[in-house]
Design an enzyme around this catalytic site. Sequence first.
Site, PDB file in Angstrom:
ATOM      1  N   LYS A   1      25.845  52.747  -4.901  1.00  0.00           N
ATOM      2  CA  LYS A   1      25.483  54.089  -5.349  1.00  0.00           C
ATOM      3  C   LYS A   1      24.271  54.058  -6.276  1.00  0.00           C
ATOM      4  CE  LYS A   1      29.541  54.586  -7.068  1.00  0.00           C
ATOM      5  NZ  LYS A   1      30.811  55.061  -7.670  1.00  0.00           N
TER       6      LYS A   1
ATOM      7  N   THR B   1      27.932  65.630 -15.195  1.00  0.00           N
ATOM      8  CA  THR B   1      28.174  64.769 -14.032  1.00  0.00           C
ATOM      9  C   THR B   1      29.459  63.952 -14.171  1.00  0.00           C
ATOM     10  OG1 THR B   1      26.862  62.993 -15.021  1.00  0.00           O
ATOM     11  CG2 THR B   1      25.707  64.559 -13.584  1.00  0.00           C
TER      12      THR B   1
ATOM     13  N   GLY C   1      32.845  62.365 -13.708  1.00  0.00           N
ATOM     14  CA  GLY C   1      33.770  62.273 -12.585  1.00  0.00           C
ATOM     15  C   GLY C   1      33.136  62.139 -11.224  1.00  0.00           C
ATOM     16  N   THR C   2      31.817  61.960 -11.158  1.00  0.00           N
ATOM     17  CA  THR C   2      31.171  61.900  -9.842  1.00  0.00           C
ATOM     18  C   THR C   2      31.632  60.690  -9.037  1.00  0.00           C
ATOM     19  OG1 THR C   2      29.267  60.856 -10.918  1.00  0.00           O
ATOM     20  CG2 THR C   2      29.098  63.207 -10.439  1.00  0.00           C
ATOM     21  N   GLY C   3      31.761  59.531  -9.681  1.00  0.00           N
ATOM     22  CA  GLY C   3      32.187  58.334  -8.958  1.00  0.00           C
ATOM     23  C   GLY C   3      33.601  58.450  -8.425  1.00  0.00           C
ATOM     24  N   CYS C   4      34.509  58.951  -9.277  1.00  0.00           N
ATOM     25  CA  CYS C   4      35.895  59.170  -8.850  1.00  0.00           C
ATOM     26  C   CYS C   4      35.942  60.155  -7.687  1.00  0.00           C
ATOM     27  CB  CYS C   4      36.722  59.733 -10.007  1.00  0.00           C
ATOM     28  SG  CYS C   4      36.787  58.709 -11.479  1.00  0.00           S
TER      29      CYS C   4
END
Length: 278
Positions: free
Chosen positions: A186, A219, A221-224
């Site tokens: 990512k 932003t 929590g974007t990865g979760c």
Amino acid sequence: MTTHHAPCTTHHAPVALTIAGSDSGGGAGIQADLKTFAFHCVHGTSAITCITAQNTLGVTRVDALPPAAVVAQIQAVVEDIGVQGVKTGMLLNREIITAVSQQVESLSIDKLVVDPVMVSRTGAQLIDDAAVTSLRSQLIPLATIVTPNRYEAQILSGREIHSLDDMKAAAEDIFRRTGAKAVLVKGGGMLGEARGVDVWFDGDRLEIITTTQVDTKNTHGTGCTLAAAIAANLALGKEPLAAVRQAKEYVTTALKHALNIGKGQGPVGHFFPLKENW
């Protein structure tokens, strides 16, 4: 007087399981995952690994659950309800990682998305070295897709990442080193041309995945959310790369509707279609 009731109907829905930590602020972890599953019309189940006290300003406390408690939650869900997609997030320590890895194998869990929560997007290490080693050697080799950010990809690949070419090389290295079926590096923490660009490699295809750039500080929590959306799409029967592309579109749109709440970094807008009714 006779009362007539509408006939009862039952609905079958795909089931996804998140194995992750609880975020009291509701922006990441279990809470974000369940919102994401619901958006995709997938029934969400959970196995909580740790309890965090956190808000938009940061984390003030973390309490790990006993590995046996994590195992019991996984078994309770899988043995009765069954799952068609699984996502792991913050596993916190070596003991929990080992326990989860053993369950993935013993319960024959497939369609596993591993978000290797080791290092934040800003470069801060979140788990100790023993946990990193266990994650790399035990759980990631079982993954259908592993989704490292820039700094996690550096650890897993053993190379510095400063450019899009570095991301491509890292994706290939991680695939070969870990045994994961596919790798998604990512680019949310990158600068310049690589910012927000993700790199996919599955042994055959090297794909660059791009979407519209969204300029927002909110932003959290974007990865979760991305990993949960991938798991939801896998549960719906999507092919892995297609699941990733659709998940990326979902996260991008959620970022466009990010919530400006709290005094720090707000979360993405998981429920953005409902905002039209506000």
